[in-house]
Design a protein around this motif. Structure first.
Motif, PDB file in Angstrom:
ATOM      1  N   HIS A 155      10.356  24.996  26.130  1.00 47.14           N
ATOM      2  CA  HIS A 155      11.640  25.422  25.570  1.00 47.14           C
ATOM      3  C   HIS A 155      12.705  25.449  26.671  1.00 47.14           C
ATOM      4  CE1 HIS A 155       9.356  26.317  22.003  1.00 47.14           C
ATOM      5  NE2 HIS A 155       8.593  27.157  22.670  1.00 47.14           N
ATOM      6  N   HIS A 229      10.167  31.049  19.001  1.00 47.55           N
ATOM      7  CA  HIS A 229       9.171  31.310  20.034  1.00 47.55           C
ATOM      8  C   HIS A 229       9.311  32.691  20.676  1.00 47.55           C
ATOM      9  CE1 HIS A 229      12.524  29.626  22.426  1.00 47.55           C
ATOM     10  NE2 HIS A 229      12.029  30.324  23.426  1.00 47.55           N
ATOM     11  N   GLN A 235       5.139  36.311  14.764  1.00 48.47           N
ATOM     12  CA  GLN A 235       4.024  35.565  15.325  1.00 48.47           C
ATOM     13  C   GLN A 235       2.700  36.295  15.077  1.00 48.47           C
ATOM     14  OE1 GLN A 235       5.096  35.186  19.431  1.00 48.47           O
ATOM     15  NE2 GLN A 235       6.788  33.783  19.030  1.00 48.47           N
ATOM     16  N   ASP A 266       2.741  30.004  20.047  1.00 46.98           N
ATOM     17  CA  ASP A 266       3.702  28.907  19.926  1.00 46.98           C
ATOM     18  C   ASP A 266       3.079  27.778  19.130  1.00 46.98           C
ATOM     19  OD1 ASP A 266       6.098  27.544  20.224  1.00 46.98           O
ATOM     20  OD2 ASP A 266       6.129  27.726  22.409  1.00 46.98           O
TER      21      ASP A 266
END
Length: 404
Positions: A155, A229, A235, A266
């Motif tokens: 990223h 992310h 997540q 991720d």
């Protein structure tokens, strides 16, 4: 000649080390407030990266910090008994020089190797880069550099500023990766415990020098799940949804999600760019050519890429218009091969059907019962990732004359 490197993970410190050895003046800027000391997750170094590390004088420290995981107990989903495998035989067949080490341990070792000759600036980030090399930061005053290198991961902030939004270059390859830290289990020393089912694989391992363990989760998804992310609560929710009920072991690991001191999640995506360079800026490692986390050998690729970039800049006397294209040519085949291997490994590690899940277990069982010579022959045919990253060749840039 002044060079700014963004990112103090793996590629950044290796690049900084070799640039200073070639006579460049290097500054490394890192968003984190200090070098990470949590250990991270396990990564692999194969022969070329080991050779580069040996030239840096850090190989003994790397080998000392190796995880020491040499065995695997693999449970196909629903099985009562595991298939037991000697992992040292797998890696020995794929590579004559290999080590598994926690990522943050590796980063620390590379950082320590060059920190006396490199300016490290922690707790800051680049906000703008002009074509002439003027760089602005979140906290520090603007400064001018001759070159800027993005070594800041999948990223990458530098890539976004210079090349545009990540979505233009990122290709999702159908899986997600999660890692969390767990309390250490004494019975786990030297062993990887794995559970493999259709569309999902979970495992737990320790490192011999750490008083803690890691749980690793890989699961397949037909589409991207629209999770930023940095959105940790979502997540963790996705991870629970993908693995809950797989096995009591896995449910126990998931039970640590809200207590874990370190968590990573991720998508497994590849970076596919026509060029990694623009003007005075170039990219190295995952920032420019991530083949896919956990499946593409990205750590070894990053170490090799950093060494090659520094060497080509030295060979060109600092002329980036010659060095950057030479660097890209030298790395192109390695990058293409890593991408292809990553696609294959992802399918193997995360079975797509009950048949492939059984095949994974039976393949492991075969390895465990074959005579050593036949086992090595079988493994050489099947372990594509290790063979690729073991066979990368690079010039001996350590012999290139210093600029000053």
């Amino acid at each position: 000649m002044r060079i700014l490197v963004s990112g103090a993970g793996v590629a950044g410190p290796v690049l900084a080390y070799w640039l200073t050895r070639h006579g460049f003046e290097v500054t490394v800027v890192e968003r984190a407030p200090a070098p990470r000391r949590t250990g991270g997750h396990a990564v692999d170094l194969f022969r070329p990266a080991m050779h580069i590390s040996e030239k840096m004088g850090v190989l003994p420290r790397i080998e000392e910090r190796a995880t020491g995981v040499t065995r695997m107990a693999l449970y196909p989903e629903g099985a009562r008994r595991p298939v037991r495998v000697d992992l040292s035989r797998i890696f020995g067949a794929a590579s004559d020089r290999h080590v598994e080490i926690m990522r943050d341990d590796l980063s620390e070792i590379y950082h320590d190797a060059g920190r006396d000759d490199v300016e490290y600036v922690f707790g800051d980030s680049i906000t703008a880069i002009s074509p002439g090399g003027e760089v602005r930061f979140e906290n520090a005053a603007p400064r001018r550099f001759d070159l800027v290198v993005g070594a800041d991961g999948l990223h990458s902030n530098v890539r976004r500023l210079v090349f545009g939004d990540e979505s233009r270059f990122s290709a999702f390859i159908g899986a997600y990766l999660g890692v969390l830290t767990l309390p250490h289990s004494p019975g786990l020393d030297g062993e990887l415990l794995m559970h493999a089912g259709v569309g999902r694989t979970a495992g737990m391992y320790g490192a011999r020098h750490l008083g803690e363990a890691r749980a690793l989760f890989l699961f397949r998804s037909e589409r991207e799940l629209g999770c930023h992310h940095r959105d940790v609560p979502r997540q963790k929710k996705l991870l629970r949804g993908a693995f809950q009920g797989m096995h009591p072991d896995v449910d126990r690991w998931l039970g640590e999600l809200d207590r874990t001191p370190a968590f990573y999640f991720d998508s497994i995506s590849q970076l596919r760019m026509d060029t990694w360079s623009r003007g005075r800026v170039t990219l190295v490692g995952d920032a420019g050519y991530c083949p896919g986390a956990a499946v593409g050998g990205s750590t070894s690729l990053a170490v090799v890429g950093a060494y090659v970039l520094a060497g080509e800049l030295a060979r060109a006397g600092g002329d980036h218009e010659r060095a950057f294209p030479a660097y890209e040519r030298a790395m192109a085949e390695h990058v293409r091969g890593s991408r292809a291997v990553a696609l294959s490994v992802a399918k193997t590690l995360v079975p797509t059907s009950r048949l492939s899940a059984r095949g994974l277990a039976e393949g492991a069982r075969l390895i465990s019962v074959l005579p050593p010579r036949l086992g090595r022959a079988f493994l050489r045919l099947t372990t594509k990732s290790g063979r690729l990253h073991n066979s990368m060749t690079v010039d001996d840039y350590a012999a290139v004359h210093r600029l000053v």
